[in-house]
Design an enzyme around this catalytic site. Structure first.
Site, short mmCIF file in Angstrom:
data_model
loop_
_atom_site.label_atom_id
_atom_site.label_comp_id
_atom_site.label_asym_id
_atom_site.label_seq_id
_atom_site.Cartn_x
_atom_site.Cartn_y
_atom_site.Cartn_z
CG HIS A 1 -57.19 10.08 -49.25
ND1 HIS A 1 -56.80 8.75 -48.69
CD2 HIS A 1 -56.88 9.84 -50.52
CE1 HIS A 1 -56.15 8.14 -49.63
NE2 HIS A 1 -56.15 8.66 -50.81
CD GLU A 2 -58.28 11.18 -53.65
OE1 GLU A 2 -57.16 11.27 -54.17
OE2 GLU A 2 -58.61 9.99 -53.43
CG HIS B 1 -53.01 11.30 -52.91
ND1 HIS B 1 -52.10 10.37 -52.49
CD2 HIS B 1 -54.13 10.58 -52.88
CE1 HIS B 1 -52.89 9.12 -52.44
NE2 HIS B 1 -54.08 9.46 -52.77
CD GLU C 1 -53.86 5.69 -52.50
OE1 GLU C 1 -54.80 6.16 -52.00
OE2 GLU C 1 -53.74 6.11 -53.68
#
Length: 677
Positions: A424-425, A429, A483
């Site tokens: 995810h990070e 992003h 997100e």
């Protein structure tokens, strides 16, 4: 009138200890001193966060600390009524854990279980407490009108201290002031006040800074010195951190922090973030400033945030390999090269053990800085917060999971979450190109032959104009939307065997790859169901961006077809509700469905197509009657959100000492009281 049950403070709140001693004790004396000053700078911002939440939050904070000091932590001195005292310290601990009287997850107010009259008796202990209680009693207990129990736009009747003393301010007012001042002032470290002078409306843009001053920008008066008392103390600690810095980059970085917090310059803060990105592999990691804009209803003003942490070298090795091999995984995402950065700027990706984290709600992972131009041109960092991920409350219950899945879920939820957060990070992003006219007549894509959208099959017709940003174009939905996109990237790549192998999960390992993938999907489906707690049925309003995102992903899985995911219930009150997920269809139905949703989210973001993006996201976040009926059982079975007891540091005769506290209500309150010394 009785307080609605959904507004009552948790009884008891869930208290977890953030273990840090082994990691802190391994530091040198110089490293400890550097960490100490950053910790002080971080937590000095507590009052800023309180002032950003509600009008009464800082007064309640003062009441809690004054009460602790008055009884020296021996709470039964207040009264022999043990239940009343217990309810008071439960409220106090939950207040401190959320840095205000609105939940960090959900943005909903919470009220003590001890009746107002009884708390008034407790606070009659001395004149100081009596006076403080009178100041904030109404703010503590009021729950009418219902709109004021939620954070949001003042024009909708909600509460937002990003617009203090401005009940008449409108969305149009906010947008107008932003447009008028954005060329000269960035909004992250500001608040906006609307008043009337001689019947004429007046706007004041309040800039957080130690220095005071005023200037006019068009019709807007810019007022420097918001939080000046706190900002001056933070500046002093940043100066001390610069003196104790472990290298030149860190020294220069804290000098820029100091400049930014002294003058209110966002440009100085951006310079600090460029230096922060360059500070590769530090033993002591940190970041400070006005970072995340989740709680501003307009999505442009940011909450104070500060943290300092120690690097977990063993865990960091995994993330280092994920970074090194990112170029293998990015091409597998469901969009063409034209929608991806020309060059992936490999970030630091570290696993951290948190010493101090000042914010209303501590995340499990972070990808910053949030400035688009720095991310695109200088890079970013990813951090996974190991002792947040591993923090476990005693007797933690698991709801909505089938009995047959419980053992596997309990055994692998931590492993699945580690993969989810990591991908995810870094790849969530960290991926994606914003198609833009970077300066007049100059584009970062071929304007004569624009890329073809995989969603429409036609050449793209929209992009970001000169000076436009992702947050500025997508406004209030930007944070939650992003997100969601990042979560979907992790879900889409979560089944890649070579990616799972990086984390130690293979077909032959003790924790098998397909089992981890199954729990990753089951955990996300459960999170999407639990998200209903954060949807207000009266106002049809989402109160937490991450949970809104997870709900939309649950909807994607429910709509994947062929009974891939279903919600099973036979009881009239749905008390036996469980999630049924067919693990044999994750690769055939689940991943393709997530990929299709992700592709749309990404392309609409990349091309500045707000109209299409807003329509899609609104559809996927809609709670229809079928889903709304499950909210009651979710509310009945909801579990208190974890509140973390963090350590403290003290400088004694030039030596930094670590002070730890017990994992209890009393320990959490004591930790805050001693930080105020």
């Amino acid at each position: 009138m009785a307080t609605p049950s959904n507004l009552l403070a948790d009884s008891p709140p869930t208290i977890c200890l953030l273990e840090i001693a082994p990691h802190f004790n391994a530091l040198t004396a110089t490293e400890k001193l550097y960490a100490h000053h950053i910790s002080r700078a971080s937590f000095l911002g507590t009052r800023i966060v309180l002032r950003q939440i509600s009008p009464e939050s800082e007064a309640i904070y003062d009441l809690i600390l004054a009460a602790y000091k008055a009884v020296s932590g021996d709470w039964l001195k207040l009264s022999s009524d043990t239940e009343a005292v217990q309810y008071w310290i439960e409220y106090a601990a939950q207040f401190l854990g959320n840095c205000g009287n609105y939940k960090s997850f959900g943005d909903q107010k919470f009220v003590p279980r001890v009746p107002k009259e009884k708390l008034e008796e407790l606070m009659a202990y001395n004149d100081q407490l009596k006076g403080l209680f009178e100041m904030c009693a109404e703010g503590i207990y009021s729950f009418a009108p219902a709109a004021k129990t939620l954070l949001g736009y003042p024009q909708d009747g909600h509460v937002s201290q990003y617009y203090p003393g401005s009940p008449g301010i409108t969305k149009e007012d906010i947008a107008k002031v932003h447009a008028e001042t954005s060329g000269k002032f960035s909004p992250e470290n500001t608040r906006l006040r609307k008043t009337a002078v001689d019947g004429k409306e007046k706007f004041e843009l309040l800039v957080a800074s130690a220095d005071e001053g005023r200037e006019m920008v068009g019709e807007v008066e810019v007022v420097f010195g918001d939080h000046k008392d706190v900002m001056a103390k933070i500046v002093a600690e940043c100066d001390a951190a610069a003196e104790a810095a472990l290298n030149d980059t860190q020294r220069d970085m804290f000098k820029k922090y100091s400049e930014s917090f002294k003058t209110g310059s966002i440009n100085a803060h951006k310079e600090s973030q460029k230096l922060w990105v360059q500070d590769k592999g530090p033993k002591v990691e940190s970041d400070l400033g006005f970072i995340e804009s989740y709680r501003d209803p307009h999505g442009i003003r940011a909450e104070w945030e500060g943290f300092v942490a120690m690097v977990n070298q063993e865990q960091t090795k995994k993330f280092g390999e994920l970074v090194a091999r990112a170029s293998e995984f990015i091409p597998r995402l469901p969009w063409a090269d034209e929608f991806e950065k020309d060059t992936f700027l490999k970030p630091d990706f570290t696993s951290l053990e948190v010493l101090s984290f000042c914010t209303s709600g501590i995340p499990a992972g972070i990808n910053i800085p949030n400035y688009d131009d720095i991310r695109q041109n200088h890079g970013f960092k990813n951090v996974s917060l190991g002792n947040i991920l591993s923090a476990k409350a005693p007797n933690e219950k698991v709801t909505f999971v089938k009995d047959s899945d419980l053992a596997l879920f309990e055994g692998l939820k931590g492993s699945a979450f580690e993969v989810q957060v990591g991908v995810h990070e870094l790849l969530g992003h960290g991926t994606g190109k914003l198609l833009q006219e970077v300066e007049k007549g100059k584009y970062n894509f071929d304007i004569d032959n624009p890329p073809v959208s995989p969603v429409t099959g036609e050449k793209v017709k929209t992009w970001y104009g000169v000076g436009e940003t992702w947050g500025g174009v997508f406004g209030s939905i930007a944070a939650s939307y992003e997100e969601c996109r990042a979560e979907c990237v992790a879900m889409y790549l979560g089944g890649e065997k070579d990616l799972l192998k990086i984390f130690g999960f293979t077909d032959d390992s003790e924790k098998k790859a397909d089992d981890v993938l199954y729990i990753e999907y089951l955990q996300m489906a459960r999170a999407g169901l639990l998200a209903l707690e954060f949807w207000d049925p009266e106002y049809k309003k989402w109160g937490q961006g991450h949970m809104q995102a997870r709900y939309s992903i649950l909807q994607t899985m429910l709509q994947a077809g062929d009974n891939f995911v279903t919600l099973e219930s036979s009881a009239a009150d749905h008390n036996d509700l469980v999630i049924a997920l067919d693990r044999t269809k994750i690769r055939s139905h689940g991943i393709p469905a997530i990929g299709k949703y992700l592709q749309k989210l990404h392309v609409f973001k990349s091309t500045a197509d707000f109209a299409a993006g807003e329509k899609l996201y609104a559809e996927m976040c809609t709670v229809n009657e079928h889903m709304a009926k499950y909210r009651e059982v979710v509310m009945r079975k909801k579990l208190p959100r974890k509140q973390f007891v963090q350590a403290n540091t003290k400088l004694v005769n030039g030596e930094v000492k670590l002070v730890e506290y017990e994992a209890s209500l009393e320990g959490l309150i004591k930790s805050f009281a001693e930080r105020e010394v």
